[in-house]
Design an enzyme around this catalytic site. Sequence first.
Site, PDB file in Angstrom:
ATOM      1  N   SER A  20       0.855  -1.183   0.000  1.00 28.75           N
ATOM      2  CA  SER A  20       0.000   0.000   0.000  1.00 28.75           C
ATOM      3  C   SER A  20       0.895   1.239   0.000  1.00 28.75           C
ATOM      4  O   SER A  20       1.718   1.408   0.894  1.00 28.75           O
ATOM      5  CB  SER A  20      -0.887  -0.040   1.246  1.00 28.75           C
ATOM      6  OG  SER A  20      -1.656   1.134   1.344  1.00 28.75           O
TER       7      SER A  20
ATOM      8  N   LYS B  93      -0.944  -0.803  -4.486  1.00 26.93           N
ATOM      9  CA  LYS B  93      -2.193  -0.087  -4.151  1.00 26.93           C
ATOM     10  C   LYS B  93      -1.831   1.359  -3.873  1.00 26.93           C
ATOM     11  O   LYS B  93      -0.949   1.637  -3.057  1.00 26.93           O
ATOM     12  CB  LYS B  93      -2.829  -0.752  -2.929  1.00 26.93           C
ATOM     13  CG  LYS B  93      -3.830   0.102  -2.156  1.00 26.93           C
ATOM     14  CD  LYS B  93      -4.624  -0.752  -1.181  1.00 26.93           C
ATOM     15  CE  LYS B  93      -4.767  -0.099   0.174  1.00 26.93           C
ATOM     16  NZ  LYS B  93      -5.588  -0.916   1.111  1.00 26.93           N
TER      17      LYS B  93
ATOM     18  N   LYS C  55      -2.988   4.989  -2.482  1.00 30.14           N
ATOM     19  CA  LYS C  55      -3.976   5.738  -1.710  1.00 30.14           C
ATOM     20  C   LYS C  55      -4.383   6.957  -2.534  1.00 30.14           C
ATOM     21  O   LYS C  55      -3.508   7.628  -3.115  1.00 30.14           O
ATOM     22  CB  LYS C  55      -3.351   6.190  -0.381  1.00 30.14           C
ATOM     23  CG  LYS C  55      -3.124   5.042   0.592  1.00 30.14           C
ATOM     24  CD  LYS C  55      -4.446   4.531   1.130  1.00 30.14           C
ATOM     25  CE  LYS C  55      -4.230   3.514   2.236  1.00 30.14           C
ATOM     26  NZ  LYS C  55      -5.512   3.016   2.763  1.00 30.14           N
TER      27      LYS C  55
ATOM     28  N   ASP D 101      -7.211   3.013  -3.217  1.00 29.85           N
ATOM     29  CA  ASP D 101      -7.976   2.998  -1.969  1.00 29.85           C
ATOM     30  C   ASP D 101      -8.240   4.437  -1.534  1.00 29.85           C
ATOM     31  O   ASP D 101      -7.302   5.202  -1.299  1.00 29.85           O
ATOM     32  CB  ASP D 101      -7.168   2.263  -0.881  1.00 29.85           C
ATOM     33  CG  ASP D 101      -7.930   2.139   0.434  1.00 29.85           C
ATOM     34  OD1 ASP D 101      -9.108   2.542   0.496  1.00 29.85           O
ATOM     35  OD2 ASP D 101      -7.329   1.627   1.408  1.00 29.85           O
TER      36      ASP D 101
ATOM     37  N   GLU E 299     -11.166   0.707  -3.866  1.00 33.55           N
ATOM     38  CA  GLU E 299     -11.501   0.327  -2.487  1.00 33.55           C
ATOM     39  C   GLU E 299     -12.147   1.500  -1.755  1.00 33.55           C
ATOM     40  O   GLU E 299     -11.588   2.594  -1.715  1.00 33.55           O
ATOM     41  CB  GLU E 299     -10.193  -0.100  -1.794  1.00 33.55           C
ATOM     42  CG  GLU E 299     -10.329  -0.548  -0.363  1.00 33.55           C
ATOM     43  CD  GLU E 299      -8.969  -0.996   0.213  1.00 33.55           C
ATOM     44  OE1 GLU E 299      -8.013  -1.217  -0.568  1.00 33.55           O
ATOM     45  OE2 GLU E 299      -8.862  -1.114   1.447  1.00 33.55           O
TER      46      GLU E 299
ATOM     47  N   ASP F  82     -13.981  -1.950   2.207  1.00 34.74           N
ATOM     48  CA  ASP F  82     -13.107  -2.165   3.366  1.00 34.74           C
ATOM     49  C   ASP F  82     -13.898  -1.728   4.607  1.00 34.74           C
ATOM     50  O   ASP F  82     -14.578  -2.549   5.251  1.00 34.74           O
ATOM     51  CB  ASP F  82     -11.812  -1.352   3.166  1.00 34.74           C
ATOM     52  CG  ASP F  82     -10.874  -1.334   4.375  1.00 34.74           C
ATOM     53  OD1 ASP F  82     -11.211  -1.915   5.413  1.00 34.74           O
ATOM     54  OD2 ASP F  82      -9.791  -0.715   4.292  1.00 34.74           O
TER      55      ASP F  82
ATOM     56  N   LYS G 161     -10.356  -7.618   6.886  1.00 33.72           N
ATOM     57  CA  LYS G 161      -9.429  -7.290   7.975  1.00 33.72           C
ATOM     58  C   LYS G 161     -10.027  -7.885   9.244  1.00 33.72           C
ATOM     59  O   LYS G 161     -11.080  -7.432   9.696  1.00 33.72           O
ATOM     60  CB  LYS G 161      -9.303  -5.778   8.148  1.00 33.72           C
ATOM     61  CG  LYS G 161      -8.518  -5.071   7.058  1.00 33.72           C
ATOM     62  CD  LYS G 161      -8.473  -3.578   7.322  1.00 33.72           C
ATOM     63  CE  LYS G 161      -7.756  -2.834   6.209  1.00 33.72           C
ATOM     64  NZ  LYS G 161      -7.994  -1.379   6.292  1.00 33.72           N
TER      65      LYS G 161
ATOM     66  N   GLY H   4      -4.567  -4.759   5.593  1.00 37.58           N
ATOM     67  CA  GLY H   4      -3.556  -4.582   6.633  1.00 37.58           C
ATOM     68  C   GLY H   4      -3.841  -3.347   7.454  1.00 37.58           C
ATOM     69  O   GLY H   4      -4.513  -2.414   6.997  1.00 37.58           O
TER      70      GLY H   4
HETATM   71  O1  SMG Z   1      -0.724  -2.809   6.731  1.00 39.44           O
HETATM   72  O2  SMG Z   1       0.061  -2.555   4.736  1.00 39.44           O
HETATM   73  C1  SMG Z   1      -0.649  -2.205   5.666  1.00 39.44           C
HETATM   74  C2  SMG Z   1      -1.504  -0.972   5.480  1.00 39.44           C
HETATM   75  C3  SMG Z   1      -2.486  -1.150   4.394  1.00 39.44           C
HETATM   76  O3  SMG Z   1      -3.431   0.774   3.384  1.00 39.44           O
HETATM   77  C4  SMG Z   1      -3.477  -0.002   4.324  1.00 39.44           C
HETATM   78  N1  SMG Z   1      -4.402   0.085   5.300  1.00 39.44           N
HETATM   79  O4  SMG Z   1      -7.592   1.419   4.448  1.00 39.44           O
HETATM   80  O5  SMG Z   1      -6.646  -0.355   3.837  1.00 39.44           O
HETATM   81  C5  SMG Z   1      -6.610   0.674   4.486  1.00 39.44           C
HETATM   82  C6  SMG Z   1      -5.427   1.088   5.327  1.00 39.44           C
HETATM   83  C7  SMG Z   1      -5.840   1.348   6.749  1.00 39.44           C
HETATM   84  C8  SMG Z   1      -4.767   1.868   7.629  1.00 39.44           C
HETATM   85  S1  SMG Z   1      -4.392   3.513   7.293  1.00 39.44           S
HETATM   86  C9  SMG Z   1      -3.434   4.098   8.567  1.00 39.44           C
HETATM   87 MG    MG Z   2      -8.636   0.384   2.867  1.00 35.17          MG
END
Ligand code: SMG
Ligand code: MG
Length: 375
Positions: free
Chosen positions: A143, A169, A171, A196, A221, A246, A270, A298
């Site tokens: 991510s 991925k 953001k 995402d 996402e 998510d 998750k 994650g």
């Molecule tokens: O653990 O690799 C990881 C993070 C993956 O992007 C990630 N998580 O919305 O999916 C999501 C985010 C939530 C945590 S953001 C601080």
């Molecule tokens: Mg997410």
Amino acid sequence: MRLLNVELITVRLPLVSPFTTSFSTQTERTPLLIKLTADVDGTEVVGWGECVALLDPLYSEEYLDGARDVLRRYLVPLLYQWQDAGHTLTAETVSHALRHIVGHRMAKAALEMAVLDAQLRAGNTSFASYFGATTAAVPSGVSVGIVPSIDHLLGTVGDYLDQGYVRIKLKIKPGWDVEPVRAVRERFGDIPLQVDANAAYTLVDAPLLRQLDAFELLLIEQPLAEDDLRQHALLARQMTTPMCLDESIVSAAAAADAIALGAAAVINIKPGRVGGYLEARRIHDIAAANGIAVWCGGMLETGLGRAANAALAGMPGFTLPGDISASDRFYRLDITEPFVLDAGQITIPSGPGLGVTPLPDVLKEVSVHAETVTA
Ligand code: SMG
Ligand code: MG
């Protein structure tokens, strides 16, 4: 098992680089760990859990101090009451014992994880075989947070691809969406790519989001709000990019609703968000029965949560690469032996329980708070 005591340990881990999403910039992670000691047939065993709540209630309504408080005052005492009432404590009975406490799924998940770890260690069984994992390793996606410039982004993505990550991925948020996706596609071609939004858009943004369809993404996402399944279903009908949820999927019931409404073609599972690994497995099963792909998300887990996530993701319905990256994606120093990338994959631990344990010296070094909840 008979619960003897539960320690709540808060650790502080600096991130190797800031991680920016549509809702915050994180520079460190402060996970709450659970060290549970129990007696199983006369032998003392320890089980570990990890609570994925962030420091602040930004990703979901849960947050570190709230999770610690509900564990200390309600959840752990309920497990003691459960066994004092003559019931057997197992991972499979935890959610029932805690059922009168509304919400607090991440806190409940951490406690159930610790009970499951103790139970499986005592029974000499791995998380992977408990879940029915069918692979020894899982493909690793990464991510990529929001960064200050497109140049910076291309450098970051290039580094991850060089390391062997099999899926990227990005953001996104309003103002950082179509252009970064276009730039990554132009530079790196046909790589497995997804985005995402962490609920940063509304349905009014549908024409903008539709521009993403041109880039053949694996999925988008959670573009819209957590509680808006219906609007996700409406948006899904206006886009060709598969809709993935998510934040909205807080339980197996929510997953069933989202699938029935056409709000999710793909689900990010998750365990913390849905109240535990057992509920996560139920969502896997519902999705598989409906032909819906799932992948494991994650929450910047330490090696403990990473171990459990990898085991879960070994189940056959996890057909897309998850956000299960190597430990060094986030941490210079993990609390367990680090997870490393091996030809784009993360090896699922095969030892009893989680198959990993915190390294005592590291745990001591990074702990910032600890308390014991006794009967
Ligand atoms: O653990 O690799 C990881 C993070 C993956 O992007 C990630 N998580 O919305 O999916 C999501 C985010 C939530 C945590 S953001 C601080
Ligand atoms: Mg997410």
